[in-house]
Design a protein around this motif. Sequence first.
Motif, PDB file in Angstrom:
ATOM      1  N   LEU A  26       0.830  -1.196   0.000  1.00 61.06           N
ATOM      2  CA  LEU A  26       0.000   0.000   0.000  1.00 61.06           C
ATOM      3  C   LEU A  26       0.871   1.255   0.000  1.00 61.06           C
ATOM      4  O   LEU A  26       0.558   2.242  -0.674  1.00 61.06           O
ATOM      5  N   HIS A  41      -5.540   4.362   0.926  1.00 57.33           N
ATOM      6  CA  HIS A  41      -6.106   3.190   1.596  1.00 57.33           C
ATOM      7  C   HIS A  41      -7.595   3.059   1.290  1.00 57.33           C
ATOM      8  O   HIS A  41      -8.095   1.966   0.989  1.00 57.33           O
ATOM      9  N   ARG A  42      -8.322   4.174   1.346  1.00 61.57           N
ATOM     10  CA  ARG A  42      -9.762   4.135   1.088  1.00 61.57           C
ATOM     11  C   ARG A  42     -10.064   3.701  -0.341  1.00 61.57           C
ATOM     12  O   ARG A  42     -10.918   2.837  -0.578  1.00 61.57           O
ATOM     13  N   VAL A  44      -8.056   2.116  -2.517  1.00 61.35           N
ATOM     14  CA  VAL A  44      -7.588   0.754  -2.776  1.00 61.35           C
ATOM     15  C   VAL A  44      -8.578  -0.253  -2.198  1.00 61.35           C
ATOM     16  O   VAL A  44      -8.857  -1.295  -2.815  1.00 61.35           O
ATOM     17  N   ARG A  45      -9.134   0.057  -1.031  1.00 63.75           N
ATOM     18  CA  ARG A  45     -10.125  -0.841  -0.443  1.00 63.75           C
ATOM     19  C   ARG A  45     -11.361  -0.963  -1.337  1.00 63.75           C
ATOM     20  O   ARG A  45     -11.892  -2.055  -1.550  1.00 63.75           O
ATOM     21  N   GLU A  46     -11.801   0.178  -1.887  1.00 65.07           N
ATOM     22  CA  GLU A  46     -12.964   0.144  -2.786  1.00 65.07           C
ATOM     23  C   GLU A  46     -12.645  -0.626  -4.062  1.00 65.07           C
ATOM     24  O   GLU A  46     -13.482  -1.386  -4.573  1.00 65.07           O
ATOM     25  N   THR A  48     -10.505  -3.022  -4.312  1.00 62.95           N
ATOM     26  CA  THR A  48     -10.439  -4.427  -3.910  1.00 62.95           C
ATOM     27  C   THR A  48     -11.838  -5.029  -3.814  1.00 62.95           C
ATOM     28  O   THR A  48     -12.083  -6.142  -4.286  1.00 62.95           O
ATOM     29  N   ASP A  49     -12.756  -4.286  -3.230  1.00 60.48           N
ATOM     30  CA  ASP A  49     -14.135  -4.766  -3.113  1.00 60.48           C
ATOM     31  C   ASP A  49     -14.757  -5.002  -4.484  1.00 60.48           C
ATOM     32  O   ASP A  49     -15.580  -5.906  -4.664  1.00 60.48           O
ATOM     33  N   GLU A  54      -6.513  -6.973  -6.074  1.00 54.11           N
ATOM     34  CA  GLU A  54      -6.617  -8.127  -5.174  1.00 54.11           C
ATOM     35  C   GLU A  54      -5.619  -7.986  -4.032  1.00 54.11           C
ATOM     36  O   GLU A  54      -4.443  -7.684  -4.255  1.00 54.11           O
ATOM     37  N   ARG A  55      -6.100  -8.193  -2.810  1.00 51.26           N
ATOM     38  CA  ARG A  55      -5.228  -8.152  -1.638  1.00 51.26           C
ATOM     39  C   ARG A  55      -4.717  -9.553  -1.341  1.00 51.26           C
ATOM     40  O   ARG A  55      -5.493 -10.499  -1.215  1.00 51.26           O
ATOM     41  N   GLY A  59      -0.559  -8.969   2.691  1.00 47.95           N
ATOM     42  CA  GLY A  59      -0.958  -7.568   2.795  1.00 47.95           C
ATOM     43  C   GLY A  59      -0.626  -6.732   1.578  1.00 47.95           C
ATOM     44  O   GLY A  59      -1.030  -5.575   1.505  1.00 47.95           O
ATOM     45  N   TYR A  61      -0.677  -5.987  -2.717  1.00 53.47           N
ATOM     46  CA  TYR A  61      -1.774  -5.953  -3.685  1.00 53.47           C
ATOM     47  C   TYR A  61      -1.249  -6.274  -5.086  1.00 53.47           C
ATOM     48  O   TYR A  61      -0.090  -6.018  -5.405  1.00 53.47           O
TER      49      TYR A  61
END
Length: 250
Positions: A26, A41-42, A44-46, A48-49, A54-55, A59, A61
């Motif tokens: 990250l 972070h926000r 990348v999380r979206e 990923t969802d 892919e995480r 940890g 990506y």
Amino acid sequence: MRAPTVTGKVMAILGAFLPGDARLTLTEICRRAELPPATGHRLVRELTDGGFVERLPDGSYRVGMRLWQIGAQAAEPRELRELALPYMEDLYAATRENVQLAVLRGDRALYVERLRGPTSVPIVSRVAGELPLHATAVGKVLLAFAGPETVERVLAGGLTAHTPSTVVDPVRLRAELREIQRTGVACTQEEMSLGTCSVAVPVRGPGDRVVAALSLVAWRHSADLRRLAPAVLTAAGALSRDLATVSRRR
């Protein structure tokens, strides 16, 4: 300066994954995308969802399958690749050497397909990866048949030496490009990586326009480029005829 939009930030995150990057942390993503850690972070999380990133268990990506599915739908490279694959497979069967297909993308050679076997020389190219025009056989073909503005831009941008054999003299490179235009064949000896040699020829589309370059990459100490060149010319010629046929049917 206008602040980057959310779309721009997302594109910066996806663009952080350069060809050859199997995975990124990250921190690396945020640094390359020039984003604050909280924002990165926000987003990348979206991503990923949504399956675009892919995480992994450690940890880090990597590019997700959803992004690959979308990219695979790009019409022009997909159609070219589908038409080219039978000829590339025949060329590999006849030579047992690396077979590559590349197109011009900006000032780089973009590889759209590659075939290799267990005894083929290791090479640095990869599908969807880019390499410099001046140091590769496919790149020299694409540059030779590109517009003069592209040639001037590449020469003005500086020619990087990737090995001691890379041609970095603009005068010598211009002479090589003229010879490639005359013969329709480009050869390199250890210009991109040591121990390799390559021969490439143009693939032509509608109006005799050069749309791609097809090449073989082999061990320098054992390959005879004069023997390999006719096989590449034959495959590229057949592919060019196929492209012309498809164009006439449209």
